[in-house]
Design a protein around this motif. Sequence first.
Motif, mmCIF file in Angstrom:
data_model
loop_
_atom_site.group_PDB
_atom_site.id
_atom_site.type_symbol
_atom_site.label_atom_id
_atom_site.label_comp_id
_atom_site.label_asym_id
_atom_site.label_seq_id
_atom_site.Cartn_x
_atom_site.Cartn_y
_atom_site.Cartn_z
ATOM 1 N N GLY A 150 61.568 13.879 32.840
ATOM 2 C CA GLY A 150 60.953 13.896 34.162
ATOM 3 C C GLY A 150 60.983 15.280 34.766
ATOM 4 O O GLY A 150 61.314 16.264 34.099
ATOM 5 N N GLY A 155 65.924 14.957 34.370
ATOM 6 C CA GLY A 155 64.781 14.100 34.088
ATOM 7 C C GLY A 155 64.470 13.227 35.277
ATOM 8 O O GLY A 155 63.672 13.596 36.142
ATOM 9 N N ALA A 156 65.108 12.066 35.363
ATOM 10 C CA ALA A 156 64.947 11.183 36.512
ATOM 11 C C ALA A 156 65.725 11.726 37.715
ATOM 12 O O ALA A 156 66.677 12.490 37.557
ATOM 13 C CB ALA A 156 65.440 9.777 36.160
#
Length: 226
Positions: A150, A155-156
Amino acid sequence: MPTLVIANKCYSSWSLRPWLLMKQLGVAFDEIVIPLDLPDTKKRVLTYSPAGKVPILIDGEVTVWESIAIMEYAGEAFGAPVWPEDRKARAMARSVAAEMHAGFTALRSACPMNLGKKYAQKDRGEAVARDVARFSEIVREARERFGAGGAFLFGAFTAADAMYAPLATRLDTYSFALDAGTRSYVDAILSLPTFQEWRSAALKESWIVDADEVDEEAIENFRKAA
């Protein structure tokens, strides 16, 4: 439903952190806003927490204060994915979040969070430059090692991103020159619909905190434009 007690959205960097995390991770809550720098501010905050500072999370008989503690509680009580699942990523995420909590004092002091204005780029001193360089180093390492899933550090979106979100606003507000990777990360934070919701509310506030208004001419005043 829990209640989050916060201060002015235009200025309160510590309030932004747990608010943004819980919004982003889908934890429902009510909010109470207590404006800063008013005669009854301290008294009102003390009715919710003996620490006398915001943010404060109230969940039934449980009261939690300090941003990281609130984030940890959100993970435990509401099942929110506050930290990365991978153990190595989680270790780094907790480390950089704690580093943010205790550090970056030069940047935080010289460049208070102010979502209502934008200032021209200028030399703000060696200590501030070191803080910006350290932030870019964190972004680069986290993104290279763990950011493939992400646009955020790991990422997230996690608590680490929530901790650095106010710093991202400062880099934009004070027009710092950033490398492409850091700029991309800052833009990812600022473009979040949840952050835009916070910023929209901030620009509608009528309270001005003189101590957080930089004594230099702004190149843009978003409050007037809002």
